[in-house]
Design an enzyme around this catalytic site. Structure first.
Site, PDB file in Angstrom:
ATOM      1  N   GLY A 207      -0.319  20.143   6.706  1.00  0.00           N
ATOM      2  CA  GLY A 207      -1.035  19.410   5.412  1.00  0.00           C
ATOM      3  C   GLY A 207      -0.526  17.755   5.581  1.00  0.00           C
ATOM      4  O   GLY A 207      -0.056  17.096   7.030  1.00  0.00           O
ATOM      5  N   PRO A 208      -0.972  16.932   4.234  1.00  0.00           N
ATOM      6  CA  PRO A 208      -1.021  15.342   4.365  1.00  0.00           C
ATOM      7  C   PRO A 208       0.735  14.728   4.918  1.00  0.00           C
ATOM      8  O   PRO A 208       1.440  15.741   4.107  1.00  0.00           O
ATOM      9  CB  PRO A 208      -2.237  14.717   3.099  1.00  0.00           C
ATOM     10  CG  PRO A 208      -2.030  15.903   2.674  1.00  0.00           C
ATOM     11  CD  PRO A 208      -1.422  17.682   3.257  1.00  0.00           C
ATOM     12  N   PRO A 209       1.131  13.498   4.620  1.00  0.00           N
ATOM     13  CA  PRO A 209       1.750  12.832   4.618  1.00  0.00           C
ATOM     14  C   PRO A 209       3.155  13.275   3.569  1.00  0.00           C
ATOM     15  O   PRO A 209       2.351  12.732   2.250  1.00  0.00           O
ATOM     16  CB  PRO A 209       1.771  11.326   4.832  1.00  0.00           C
ATOM     17  CG  PRO A 209       0.653  11.311   5.815  1.00  0.00           C
ATOM     18  CD  PRO A 209      -0.151  12.343   5.093  1.00  0.00           C
ATOM     19  N   GLY A 210       4.396  13.657   3.778  1.00  0.00           N
ATOM     20  CA  GLY A 210       5.205  13.156   2.711  1.00  0.00           C
ATOM     21  C   GLY A 210       4.672  15.153   1.216  1.00  0.00           C
ATOM     22  O   GLY A 210       5.006  14.779   0.158  1.00  0.00           O
ATOM     23  N   GLY A 212       6.045  17.830   2.089  1.00  0.00           N
ATOM     24  CA  GLY A 212       7.324  18.593   2.434  1.00  0.00           C
ATOM     25  C   GLY A 212       7.111  19.451   3.211  1.00  0.00           C
ATOM     26  O   GLY A 212       8.031  20.207   3.002  1.00  0.00           O
ATOM     27  N   THR A 214       8.540  18.562   6.203  1.00  0.00           N
ATOM     28  CA  THR A 214      10.192  18.793   6.686  1.00  0.00           C
ATOM     29  C   THR A 214      11.301  19.315   5.494  1.00  0.00           C
ATOM     30  O   THR A 214      11.766  20.027   6.698  1.00  0.00           O
ATOM     31  CB  THR A 214      10.157  16.823   7.000  1.00  0.00           C
ATOM     32  OG1 THR A 214       9.742  16.709   8.219  1.00  0.00           O
ATOM     33  CG2 THR A 214      11.835  16.881   7.934  1.00  0.00           C
ATOM     34  N   HIS A 428     -13.977  -8.248 -15.349  1.00  0.00           N
ATOM     35  CA  HIS A 428     -13.651  -7.393 -14.494  1.00  0.00           C
ATOM     36  C   HIS A 428     -13.655  -6.291 -14.874  1.00  0.00           C
ATOM     37  O   HIS A 428     -14.037  -5.153 -14.382  1.00  0.00           O
ATOM     38  CB  HIS A 428     -13.135  -8.302 -13.722  1.00  0.00           C
ATOM     39  CG  HIS A 428     -13.909  -7.616 -12.072  1.00  0.00           C
ATOM     40  ND1 HIS A 428     -14.077  -7.467 -11.003  1.00  0.00           N
ATOM     41  CD2 HIS A 428     -13.074  -6.276 -12.002  1.00  0.00           C
ATOM     42  CE1 HIS A 428     -14.526  -7.097 -10.200  1.00  0.00           C
ATOM     43  NE2 HIS A 428     -13.502  -5.876 -10.639  1.00  0.00           N
ATOM     44  N   GLU A 429     -12.394  -6.247 -15.195  1.00  0.00           N
ATOM     45  CA  GLU A 429     -12.014  -5.052 -15.372  1.00  0.00           C
ATOM     46  C   GLU A 429     -12.284  -4.483 -17.165  1.00  0.00           C
ATOM     47  O   GLU A 429     -12.249  -3.224 -16.511  1.00  0.00           O
ATOM     48  CB  GLU A 429      -9.983  -5.105 -16.111  1.00  0.00           C
ATOM     49  CG  GLU A 429      -9.309  -5.526 -14.278  1.00  0.00           C
ATOM     50  CD  GLU A 429      -9.683  -4.774 -13.778  1.00  0.00           C
ATOM     51  OE1 GLU A 429      -9.673  -3.870 -13.666  1.00  0.00           O
ATOM     52  OE2 GLU A 429      -9.398  -5.523 -12.006  1.00  0.00           O
TER      53      GLU A 429
HETATM   54  P1  ADP Z   1       6.553  15.639   5.326  1.00  0.00           P
HETATM   55  O1  ADP Z   1       5.240  16.753   5.275  1.00  0.00           O
HETATM   56  O2  ADP Z   1       5.187  14.245   5.648  1.00  0.00           O
HETATM   57  O3  ADP Z   1       7.645  16.252   6.496  1.00  0.00           O
HETATM   58  P2  ADP Z   1       9.139  15.198   3.396  1.00  0.00           P
HETATM   59  O4  ADP Z   1       9.324  16.325   3.716  1.00  0.00           O
HETATM   60  O5  ADP Z   1       9.807  14.578   4.569  1.00  0.00           O
HETATM   61  O6  ADP Z   1       7.521  14.896   3.595  1.00  0.00           O
HETATM   62  O7  ADP Z   1       9.219  14.810   2.493  1.00  0.00           O
HETATM   63  C1  ADP Z   1       9.280  13.499   1.614  1.00  0.00           C
HETATM   64  C2  ADP Z   1       9.814  13.945   0.899  1.00  0.00           C
HETATM   65  O8  ADP Z   1       9.553  13.442  -0.368  1.00  0.00           O
HETATM   66  C3  ADP Z   1      11.371  15.083   0.490  1.00  0.00           C
HETATM   67  O9  ADP Z   1      12.373  14.425   1.236  1.00  0.00           O
HETATM   68  C4  ADP Z   1      11.250  15.131  -0.541  1.00  0.00           C
HETATM   69  O10 ADP Z   1      12.474  14.361  -1.362  1.00  0.00           O
HETATM   70  C5  ADP Z   1      10.297  14.888  -1.382  1.00  0.00           C
HETATM   71  N1  ADP Z   1       8.839  15.806  -1.804  1.00  0.00           N
HETATM   72  C6  ADP Z   1       7.774  15.942  -0.970  1.00  0.00           C
HETATM   73  N2  ADP Z   1       7.553  17.057  -1.245  1.00  0.00           N
HETATM   74  C7  ADP Z   1       7.659  17.439  -2.518  1.00  0.00           C
HETATM   75  C8  ADP Z   1       8.143  19.050  -3.022  1.00  0.00           C
HETATM   76  N3  ADP Z   1       7.521  20.034  -2.613  1.00  0.00           N
HETATM   77  N4  ADP Z   1       9.216  19.127  -4.032  1.00  0.00           N
HETATM   78  C9  ADP Z   1      10.422  18.401  -3.590  1.00  0.00           C
HETATM   79  N5  ADP Z   1      10.266  17.216  -3.158  1.00  0.00           N
HETATM   80  C10 ADP Z   1       9.127  16.861  -2.017  1.00  0.00           C
HETATM   81 ZN    ZN Z   2     -12.857  -4.191  -9.768  1.00  0.00          ZN
HETATM   82 MG    MG Z   3       7.856  14.935   7.677  1.00  0.00          MG
END
Ligand code: ADP
Ligand code: ZN
Ligand code: MG
Length: 617
Positions: A207-210, A212, A214, A428-429
């Site tokens: 999945g994309p970064p961030g 969850g 990890t 513009h906006e």
């Molecule tokens: P990645 O997918 O890149 O591994 P992480 O698991 O490191 O992303 O997520 C980073 C942070 O974003 C987590 O520590 C958490 O605080 C928040 N986060 C991401 N997804 C969720 C989720 N589904 N529920 C709650 N917190 C989330």
């Molecule tokens: Zn614009």
């Molecule tokens: Mg990660």
């Protein structure tokens, strides 16, 4: 292979022993003789003669150039040494005094003691010191010290140590479902064995970064009552060929000993990249990958070792990793939908003090497309903002403002626009907003500001979709392009000149138009033929053309045509509503921010004519 694997592990040890050896030799040459000599008293010849006179000499040993003799002093035997001088009467005199002629006076300590002192003791000291040092190094440098080469430094999580549970992960229900099954299997393996089911050996979180990934893995560790080894792919990357492979081997050895257990490899794409056919490939990485593949085949899952891995670049992984029997299960961890976003916001809002009347649904709606990490950031920003403004808890306003902070960057207080610039940005906006509002298939305007942001944007029009939708019609895409060109169109109509302010709009409009033609088959000419292939879909999606040069030229032409047509449409819309354009732009110019409701109210009320000259005063 055996040779290959021992070498990198042993070499530093040999160095270590070499150093010990050298130090020992030095010790024997310099220190020990000095120690030995110290117990022998050097005397002058006359002292010796005096001792004979006084009948003190007990034993004597005559050598060619030295005389060793012992005397008793205060009840203790002292060994003395003196030079030998040609003295004919010496033997008689000694006889008279009753001294005994000894074959050899033990001028040195007993061989056993001297061996102990000169060899065994230093070795013992070195071993103790070495152990202590290596332990210290392992702690200090994460296990890459001299004694720890080739050891994996996977952290072991046991149940309580992370404290993260599935309940901390909001949304992502499918992923949680699949992972729960794995946890359940590890707790009750006999239940699965009775039926004859065997669990997948490995599961890959993609999945994309961030989003969850990890976090989910940590939650598995928190829920499972089994040891949890966590290691990042980059930790396998070593300078020397074979080192990474040794680490993989060590990790799996540990895991096999601790089974049932879970092994989690984060960012696996660092080691799992496709092996390419190049001769000058990356040997170290390939060896590491090969070792990983071998290890994954090597253990049977009935033992209860489950391998989890996470990546945001699944398409760059080596196909061998993905075949059944290795990472045969893929768990998608996608960007959260509206409900998911709301839940994530709520989970994180529990960590801060927040007003009771906050409407998370509205916030989630406005933060469309945000990842879990961004949502967590939004909540935190809101709390920070509350503190900055001296409030005890965060409010709806704080959250709304922090969406903009996270998405568009901080408000830049120091950058001051000249009045003329401010006017241009206002038009513009409003141009964007007005074009959006006058088309049926566009998302309603939520907020417009002309407060500069750190991201470089001078103004910002925020549109929020009523409902989430996943399909876009051709009309919607066209309207979106028209909306994007609306800013520039307003500048053209009002000022008869154009500025650099539309660069971002141009980029987005082009991307959309290209996509329509090359990916979504939305042009008459090419029908349903893909002109582009997209790779790296989770990281923005790089696309590469997959057509002949002639077709490329045609595609480019089509893209220009499409954008041009929408640009004309936008200009037409603005021309038709020129009164409202002036009115709204003036309002924005004066207030710097305009909400969706205010915008609609002004748009729907009866027009009052207003001229540009009047405003510029
Ligand atoms: P990645 O997918 O890149 O591994 P992480 O698991 O490191 O992303 O997520 C980073 C942070 O974003 C987590 O520590 C958490 O605080 C928040 N986060 C991401 N997804 C969720 C989720 N589904 N529920 C709650 N917190 C989330
Ligand atoms: Zn614009
Ligand atoms: Mg990660």
């Amino acid at each position: 292979m055996n040779l290959n694997e021992k070498k990198p592990v042993k070499r530093p040890l040999i160095f270590y022993y070499l150093i010990v050896f050298v130090v020992l030799i030095l010790l024997n040459i310099l220190v020990v003789p000095a120690m030995r000599e110290r117990s022998i008293l050097e005397t002058t010849y006359s002292d010796f003669l005096d001792s004979i006179e006084n009948k003190e000499v007990k034993e004597v040993e005559l050598e060619d150039s030295v005389i060793y003799y012992t005397v008793e002093k205060d009840g203790e035997i002292v060994i003395c040494k003196t030079g030998r001088i040609a003295d004919i009467n010496l033997v008689d005199r000694l006889n008279e005094s009753g001294a005994e002629f000894a074959q050899e006076i033990p001028t040195q300590q007993s061989p056993l003691i001297s061996f102990l002192v000169s060899w065994l003791m230093p070795i013992a000291i070195f071993i103790v010191l070495g152990q202590w040092l290596s332990k210290k190094m392992m702690k200090g440098m994460g296990g890459t010290g001299a004694m720890a080469f080739g050891k994996s430094n996977a952290k072991i999580y046991v149940k309580s140590s992370t404290g993260i549970k599935f309940s901390d992960v909001a949304g992502e229900d499918e992923a949680k479902e699949l992972l729960k099954e794995i946890v359940d299997y590890l707790h009750n393996p006999q239940l699965y064995r009775e039926i004859g089911a065997s669990l997948p050996k490995g599961a890959l979180l993609v999945g994309p970064p961030g989003t969850g990934k990890t976090l989910l893995a940590k939650a598995v560790a928190g829920e499972a009552n089994v040891p949890f080894f966590s290691i990042s792919g980059s930790e396998f990357v070593e300078m020397f060929v074979g080192m990474g492979a040794a680490k993989v081997r060590d990790l799996f050895k540990q895991a096999n000993e601790k089974a049932p257990c879970i092994v989690f490899i984060d960012e696996i794409d660092t080691i799992g990249k496709k092996r390419d056919g190049q001769i000058s490939g990356n040997d170290e990485r390939e060896q590491t990958l090969n070792q990983l593949l071998t290890e994954m085949d090597g253990f049977d899952s009935s033992k209860g070792v489950v391998i989890l891995a996470a990546t945001n670049r699944p398409d760059s992984l080596d196909p061998a990793l993905l075949r059944p029997g290795r990472f045969d299960r893929r768990i998608p961890v996608e960007l959260p939908d509206l409900q998911g976003r709301e839940e994530i916001l709520k989970v994180h809002a529990k960590k801060i003090k927040i007003a009771d009347n906050v409407n998370f649904h509205e916030i989630a709606k406005a933060a469309s497309g945000a990842s879990g990490a961004e949502l967590a950031n939004i909540v935190n920003e809101a709390a920070l903002r509350a503190v900055r403004d001296g409030r005890k808890f965060a409010t709806q306003m704080d959250l709304e403002e922090s969406i903009e902070v996270v998405i568009a960057g901080y408000q830049k207080k120091s950058r001051v626009l000249s009045n003329k610039e401010k006017l241009i940005v206002s038009y513009h906006e409003i141009g964007h907003a007005l074009v959006a509002a006058k088309q049926t298939e566009s998302a309603p305007v939520h907020k417009i500001t002309i407060i500069p942001r750190t991201s470089g944007a001078l103004g910002y029009t925020m549109q929020v979709e009523e409902k989430e939708h996943f399909l876009m019609t051709k009309e919607e895409m066209e309207n979106k392009i028209a909306t994007l060109t609306g800013g520039r169109a307003a500048e053209e109509i009002v000022f008869q000149s154009i500025t650099t302010g539309a660069s971002n709009d141009i980029e987005q409009a082009t991307k959309l138009a290209r996509g329509m033609i090359t990916q979504y088959g939305m042009s008459d000419e090419f029908d349903m033929v893909a002109m582009e292939t997209v790779s790296n879909q989770y990281l923005g999606g790089d696309s590469s053309l997959a057509c002949s040069f002639e077709t490329q030229t045609k595609v480019d032409k089509k893209v220009v045509e499409l954008v041009k047509k929408q640009h004309e449409k936008a200009k037409q819309i603005l021309q038709d509503n020129i009164g409202k354009l002036h009115e709204l732009a003036k309002y924005l110019y004066d207030h710097e921010t305009i909400t969706g409701e205010e915008f609609m109210e002004i748009l729907n009320r009866k027009e009052e004519p207003l001229s540009l000259e009047k405003k510029e005063e």
